[in-house]
Design a protein around this motif. Structure first.
Motif, mmCIF file in Angstrom:
data_model
loop_
_atom_site.group_PDB
_atom_site.id
_atom_site.type_symbol
_atom_site.label_atom_id
_atom_site.label_comp_id
_atom_site.label_asym_id
_atom_site.label_seq_id
_atom_site.Cartn_x
_atom_site.Cartn_y
_atom_site.Cartn_z
ATOM 1 N N LYS A 95 0.844 -1.185 0.000
ATOM 2 C CA LYS A 95 0.000 0.000 0.000
ATOM 3 C C LYS A 95 0.883 1.240 0.000
ATOM 4 C CE LYS A 95 -3.853 -0.133 2.277
ATOM 5 N NZ LYS A 95 -4.900 -0.212 3.325
ATOM 6 N N ARG A 102 -1.206 -5.492 -0.192
ATOM 7 C CA ARG A 102 -2.433 -5.959 -0.824
ATOM 8 C C ARG A 102 -2.166 -7.263 -1.555
ATOM 9 N NH1 ARG A 102 -3.212 -0.173 -2.255
ATOM 10 N NH2 ARG A 102 -5.014 0.587 -1.111
ATOM 11 N N TYR A 122 -9.606 -10.443 -3.709
ATOM 12 C CA TYR A 122 -8.563 -9.494 -3.372
ATOM 13 C C TYR A 122 -8.773 -9.012 -1.941
ATOM 14 C CZ TYR A 122 -12.358 -6.378 -4.806
ATOM 15 O OH TYR A 122 -13.572 -5.774 -4.957
ATOM 16 N N SER A 124 -6.490 -6.983 1.741
ATOM 17 C CA SER A 124 -5.389 -6.192 2.271
ATOM 18 C C SER A 124 -4.981 -6.731 3.628
ATOM 19 C CB SER A 124 -5.800 -4.725 2.399
ATOM 20 O OG SER A 124 -4.842 -3.990 3.131
#
Length: 242
Positions: A95, A102, A122, A124
């Protein structure tokens, strides 16, 4: 010990039954709401004697957990590759703050720049430390086989698009997993050499605290990755305006 996550019903000897609203496995602190109380109470798993609803103690593991799910995802992708799902790719990058990484799984054509985005594929590390799940209906601490089973039930159509051959990428990924797992992950960030050119060496980072910096062999970037940064010069006609 059973896993915990937001929504887990707990018992505290002074407060009674409650529900976890936040979990931080890096520090051992959790937040919980008891009864009809409007405010959440912060509890420490190492000292506040928190229990599951059936009375089983919830103990804080002193060994540092993974700060990010990338190593678990790498092991899952490697196993799916061996099962014939070779058109499955894992992209990871830091990030802007540099505090978390991520991750993005995608299937089909191996295009590192124009990747198809599917809901749930997806995430984080900033979310993972408080809720250590991928978002496929999986449980915290799920094994590789359990992750695959959860993903196949969550999005069978999306996973089916990974069926096919990509031997070049599969061989590269297997080599990377052998060198890095279980304690390290790769990042596909842009890194420059001292002369200003783009580096061909894969950046590597530990996935949990307490691990020394990676000192293994240098690993190349994935096939086709450097093409993202090398483009042919644009030939402009003298009489054209752009």
């Amino acid at each position: 010990m059973k896993p915990i996550a937001p929504g887990t019903v707990i018992f505290h000897r002074f407060r009674g039954y409650g529900v976890l609203t936040a979990v931080n496995l890096l520090t051992g602190w959790v937040s919980a709401r008891f009864g009809d109380e409007q405010r959440c109470l912060d509890l420490n798993l190492s000292s506040d004697e928190v229990q599951h609803a059936d009375g089983e103690p919830i103990l804080f593991r002193l060994a540092a957990p993974d700060r990010m799910p990338h190593a678990r995802l790498m092991d899952m992708v490697r196993k799916l590759h061996s099962a014939g799902y070779q058109r499955l790719y894992l992209h990871s990058w830091p990030k802007e703050s540099g505090l978390h990484w991520r991750w993005h799984l995608f299937t089909g054509c191996r295009n590192w720049f124009q990747r198809p985005w599917r809901e749930g594929w997806y995430g984080s590390g900033a979310d993972y430390i408080f809720n250590p799940v991928m978002g496929w209906g999986d449980l915290p601490g799920a094994t590789t086989d359990e992750l695959i089973d959860a993903l196949s039930r969550f999005d069978p159509e999306g996973l089916a698009q990974a069926l096919g051959e990509d031997e070049e990428h599969t061989l590269w990924f297997r080599r990377v997993c052998t060198a890095l797992l279980p304690g390290y992950m790769y990042s596909l960030e842009k890194r420059l050499n001292p002369d200003g050119s783009f580096s061909d060496v894969l950046p590597v980072y530990p996935v949990r605290q307490g691990l020394p910096p990676y000192d293994g062999p240098s690993l190349p970037c994935p096939p086709g990755w450097n093409k993202r940064y090398h483009t042919d010069p644009v030939v402009r006609d003298y009489f054209c305006c752009f």
